[in-house]
Design a protein around this motif. Sequence first.
Motif: not given
Length: 246
Positions: A1-8, A205-210
């Motif tokens: 799982m990947n979030t496109s939001t910058p971390n705090r 979703k997790y994309d191994s290429s990215l």
Amino acid sequence: MNTSTPNRSVITDNCPPVRNNQLPSHFSLLSPLFRESYLTAEYCMLSNQPKLGGIYVIPSSQSPSLWFGVVFVHHGLYQGGVFRFILKFPDYFPDSGQIPVLSFHPPIFHPQIHPTKGTVDLKRYFRHGWIRGNNHVWQVLKIVKSIFYKMDLSHPVDKSAAEMFEVNQENFIAKVQQEVDLSVSRVYDEPPDGYKDPHYIRFSKYDSSLHDNIRAKALQPLFNVLKSPVRSDEAAKKGLSFMSTP
């Protein structure tokens, strides 16, 4: 799982230092400019607060008085849940004395969460209203996180949930597991109507290429520590708690 939001930590890197959330006296306490400055200062304070792990928030791009949030529950009855919430600040906040409104979307089966509105009763924690200088948004987030780890049945908002917990915990646990599974199944959903905002926290979703290369770079410092012949006490200082000091 990947979030496109910058971390705090990234978001707050450029925040100015704040002491007791004091702002210049020429700010009108009822002005939108004051409210925005106050909320920006409160947001910057989050990066310095311990025990907020697993909970993430970001202000809306449209209004500083609306924040999007998500909490990841790591253990306990609600373990594995990914629950989204909205935090709204009232007009004339913080000097009106009114308390922010935090609601889960969708509502969660929990004694302290309203079954249809999804709101958490924060008034029980801020009995004298919101007092600027004494109360802070990080306190609200700690409260919200804590309700998933400590079951408090006093003055429940959802009386049916509290009753089920006391009378039939097996059914309660089964119901909670349904809530957890539902939250995970919705983690990639698009924002609901009314909250289609660029700052709404989205997951991909997790994309191994990215993501494989990013993951490797993030883990490399840890691998370097594990491979290096450092003394155990030095390793412990680097955050490897499983290494005991002599």
